[in-house]
Design a protein around this motif. Structure first.
Motif, PDB file in Angstrom:
ATOM      1  N   HIS A  10       0.841  -1.153   0.056  1.00  0.00           N
ATOM      2  CA  HIS A  10       0.071   0.039   0.063  1.00  0.00           C
ATOM      3  C   HIS A  10       0.862   1.129  -0.060  1.00  0.00           C
ATOM      4  O   HIS A  10       1.779   1.275   0.900  1.00  0.00           O
ATOM      5  CB  HIS A  10      -0.821  -0.039   1.344  1.00  0.00           C
ATOM      6  CG  HIS A  10      -1.910   1.039   1.378  1.00  0.00           C
ATOM      7  ND1 HIS A  10      -2.785   1.309   2.571  1.00  0.00           N
ATOM      8  CD2 HIS A  10      -2.463   1.862   0.273  1.00  0.00           C
ATOM      9  CE1 HIS A  10      -3.429   2.175   2.360  1.00  0.00           C
ATOM     10  NE2 HIS A  10      -3.363   2.727   0.976  1.00  0.00           N
ATOM     11  N   THR A  12       0.527   5.651  -0.105  1.00  0.00           N
ATOM     12  CA  THR A  12      -0.126   6.729  -0.193  1.00  0.00           C
ATOM     13  C   THR A  12       0.867   8.041  -0.595  1.00  0.00           C
ATOM     14  O   THR A  12       1.629   8.124   0.005  1.00  0.00           O
ATOM     15  CB  THR A  12      -0.728   6.980   1.255  1.00  0.00           C
ATOM     16  OG1 THR A  12      -1.588   5.991   1.431  1.00  0.00           O
ATOM     17  CG2 THR A  12      -1.658   8.373   1.315  1.00  0.00           C
ATOM     18  N   GLU A  15      -1.677  14.298  -3.883  1.00  0.00           N
ATOM     19  CA  GLU A  15      -1.930  14.704  -5.522  1.00  0.00           C
ATOM     20  C   GLU A  15      -0.892  15.375  -5.947  1.00  0.00           C
ATOM     21  O   GLU A  15      -0.560  16.611  -5.135  1.00  0.00           O
ATOM     22  CB  GLU A  15      -3.361  15.388  -5.888  1.00  0.00           C
ATOM     23  CG  GLU A  15      -3.898  15.293  -7.468  1.00  0.00           C
ATOM     24  CD  GLU A  15      -5.385  15.750  -7.289  1.00  0.00           C
ATOM     25  OE1 GLU A  15      -5.818  16.324  -6.361  1.00  0.00           O
ATOM     26  OE2 GLU A  15      -5.844  15.514  -8.476  1.00  0.00           O
ATOM     27  N   SER A  39      -8.728  -0.548 -11.526  1.00  0.00           N
ATOM     28  CA  SER A  39      -9.821   0.416 -10.747  1.00  0.00           C
ATOM     29  C   SER A  39     -10.887  -0.337  -9.773  1.00  0.00           C
ATOM     30  O   SER A  39     -11.338  -1.728 -10.430  1.00  0.00           O
ATOM     31  CB  SER A  39     -10.252   1.480 -11.368  1.00  0.00           C
ATOM     32  OG  SER A  39      -9.179   2.062 -12.071  1.00  0.00           O
ATOM     33  N   TRP A  83      -5.604  12.451  -8.661  1.00  0.00           N
ATOM     34  CA  TRP A  83      -6.493  11.684  -7.914  1.00  0.00           C
ATOM     35  C   TRP A  83      -7.090  10.376  -8.491  1.00  0.00           C
ATOM     36  O   TRP A  83      -7.430   9.398  -7.898  1.00  0.00           O
ATOM     37  CB  TRP A  83      -7.747  12.614  -7.340  1.00  0.00           C
ATOM     38  CG  TRP A  83      -8.761  12.979  -8.478  1.00  0.00           C
ATOM     39  CD1 TRP A  83      -8.475  14.224  -9.049  1.00  0.00           C
ATOM     40  CD2 TRP A  83      -9.826  12.314  -8.899  1.00  0.00           C
ATOM     41  NE1 TRP A  83      -9.337  14.288  -9.883  1.00  0.00           N
ATOM     42  CE2 TRP A  83     -10.131  13.185  -9.828  1.00  0.00           C
ATOM     43  CE3 TRP A  83     -10.186  10.901  -8.626  1.00  0.00           C
ATOM     44  CZ2 TRP A  83     -11.483  12.789 -10.645  1.00  0.00           C
ATOM     45  CZ3 TRP A  83     -11.452  10.777  -9.323  1.00  0.00           C
ATOM     46  CH2 TRP A  83     -11.939  11.590 -10.451  1.00  0.00           C
ATOM     47  N   ALA A  86      -5.831   6.708  -8.219  1.00  0.00           N
ATOM     48  CA  ALA A  86      -5.860   5.712  -7.118  1.00  0.00           C
ATOM     49  C   ALA A  86      -6.375   4.434  -7.673  1.00  0.00           C
ATOM     50  O   ALA A  86      -7.589   4.306  -8.413  1.00  0.00           O
ATOM     51  CB  ALA A  86      -6.794   6.417  -6.191  1.00  0.00           C
ATOM     52  N   ARG A 110      -1.683  -1.165  -3.753  1.00  0.00           N
ATOM     53  CA  ARG A 110      -2.805  -0.384  -3.819  1.00  0.00           C
ATOM     54  C   ARG A 110      -2.222   1.177  -3.652  1.00  0.00           C
ATOM     55  O   ARG A 110      -1.476   1.392  -3.017  1.00  0.00           O
ATOM     56  CB  ARG A 110      -3.839  -0.506  -2.779  1.00  0.00           C
ATOM     57  CG  ARG A 110      -4.805   0.065  -2.377  1.00  0.00           C
ATOM     58  CD  ARG A 110      -6.083  -0.524  -1.533  1.00  0.00           C
ATOM     59  NE  ARG A 110      -6.378  -1.802  -2.190  1.00  0.00           N
ATOM     60  CZ  ARG A 110      -7.368  -1.979  -3.153  1.00  0.00           C
ATOM     61  NH1 ARG A 110      -7.878  -0.797  -3.749  1.00  0.00           N
ATOM     62  NH2 ARG A 110      -7.816  -3.036  -3.682  1.00  0.00           N
ATOM     63  N   LEU A 111      -2.625   1.933  -4.497  1.00  0.00           N
ATOM     64  CA  LEU A 111      -2.288   3.309  -4.472  1.00  0.00           C
ATOM     65  C   LEU A 111      -3.448   4.121  -4.071  1.00  0.00           C
ATOM     66  O   LEU A 111      -4.504   4.155  -4.556  1.00  0.00           O
ATOM     67  CB  LEU A 111      -1.805   3.787  -5.773  1.00  0.00           C
ATOM     68  CG  LEU A 111      -1.447   5.323  -5.978  1.00  0.00           C
ATOM     69  CD1 LEU A 111      -0.220   5.740  -4.990  1.00  0.00           C
ATOM     70  CD2 LEU A 111      -1.301   5.768  -7.421  1.00  0.00           C
ATOM     71  N   GLN A 112      -2.989   5.085  -3.021  1.00  0.00           N
ATOM     72  CA  GLN A 112      -4.129   5.926  -2.462  1.00  0.00           C
ATOM     73  C   GLN A 112      -3.672   7.207  -2.548  1.00  0.00           C
ATOM     74  O   GLN A 112      -2.233   7.473  -2.424  1.00  0.00           O
ATOM     75  CB  GLN A 112      -4.306   5.770  -0.897  1.00  0.00           C
ATOM     76  CG  GLN A 112      -5.496   6.447  -0.165  1.00  0.00           C
ATOM     77  CD  GLN A 112      -5.840   5.928   0.958  1.00  0.00           C
ATOM     78  OE1 GLN A 112      -5.225   5.106   1.688  1.00  0.00           O
ATOM     79  NE2 GLN A 112      -7.103   6.065   1.525  1.00  0.00           N
ATOM     80  N   VAL A 113      -4.472   8.284  -3.120  1.00  0.00           N
ATOM     81  CA  VAL A 113      -4.135   9.604  -3.517  1.00  0.00           C
ATOM     82  C   VAL A 113      -4.888  10.517  -2.655  1.00  0.00           C
ATOM     83  O   VAL A 113      -5.953  10.628  -2.673  1.00  0.00           O
ATOM     84  CB  VAL A 113      -4.281   9.974  -4.945  1.00  0.00           C
ATOM     85  CG1 VAL A 113      -3.839  11.238  -5.300  1.00  0.00           C
ATOM     86  CG2 VAL A 113      -3.535   8.748  -5.900  1.00  0.00           C
TER      87      VAL A 113
END
Lengths: 115, 113
Positions: A10, A12, A15, A39, A83, A86, A110-113
């Motif tokens: 993961h 994070t 933006e 996605s 964004w 993600a 998993r990419l979180q923006v």
């Protein structure tokens, strides 16, 4: 045996920040390497691939990846994350024969923006 | 732009029942694949199909599984007697061979209860 390792489960980022997703592979011959993005609720979309030649390959959505044989790596990069990036990112190696070409996937990052 | 389609998008079945997952590959593609992704895990290869026969299958693809290309457009995966551990997202993919790029469908989520 062929395998793919994605060390980061993961990540994070904010933006606009730069991004690098790591991928290491184990394969006996010259590998065919791929990055796919998934996605939420969607299938797998091909971002880019490396077969031979220039070790820096460009893909869709502003992504690029660099093949480094000495490090058995194929890291994915993007200079400025949006964004909409993600998603889950999968690195894969193509285990080739004349009639199969199965893909062996890593466990994904998993990419979180954050805005 | 041509795409791989899969039906149904979600299938719920009881343990021991037979299910058939359907895929329509891109029309000029010659190589066909099934992969699965158990929730939270990586995508795993199940089987590849070329020239009307299985070209490779994984350890997962045991006698309970079969594939067929019945009519030149559809590509199906049958699970004869489903188990709880068959619950997963099943992806179909197809490839021309010239580009060695596999195009994936949106997946069928199979839930076995």
């Amino acid at each position: 045996a062929q395998s793919v390792t994605q060390p980061d489960i993961h990540i994070t980022v904010s933006e606009g920040a730069s991004l690098e997703l790591r991928c290491n592979y184990s394969y006996g011959a010259t590998p065919y390497l791929f990055w796919y993005v998934q996605s939420p609720g969607q299938g797998l979309q091909l971002l880019l691939k490396y077969f031979s030649g220039d070790t820096l390959v460009q893909g869709i959505k502003g992504f690029e990846a660099e093949f480094k044989r000495s490090q058995s790596s194929f890291n994915l990069r993007k200079p400025s994350v949006h964004w909409s990036d993600a998603a889950e990112y999968f690195c894969a190696v193509g285990a080739l024969s004349y009639n199969t070409d199965k893909l062996i996937f890593g466990t994904g990052t998993r990419l979180q923006v954050f805005p | 732009e041509p795409e791989v389609t899969q039906t149904p998008s979600h299938q719920v079945t009881q343990m021991g029942q037979e299910v058939i997952l359907r895929c329509v590959p891109i029309s000029n593609h010659l190589y066909f694949y099934w992969y699965r992704q158990i929730l939270g895990q990586k995508v795993e290869f199940l089987v590849s199909f070329y020239n009307n026969e299985i070209s490779e299958k994984s350890e997962i693809f045991d006698d309970q599984f079969s594939v067929e290309r019945p009519d030149g457009s559809n590509f199906t995966l049958k699970i004869r007697s489903t188990k709880l551990e068959d619950s997963a997202m099943y992806f179909c993919a197809s490839m021309t061979g010239a580009t060695r790029e596999q195009y994936f469908g949106p997946g069928t989520r199979l839930t076995v209860t």
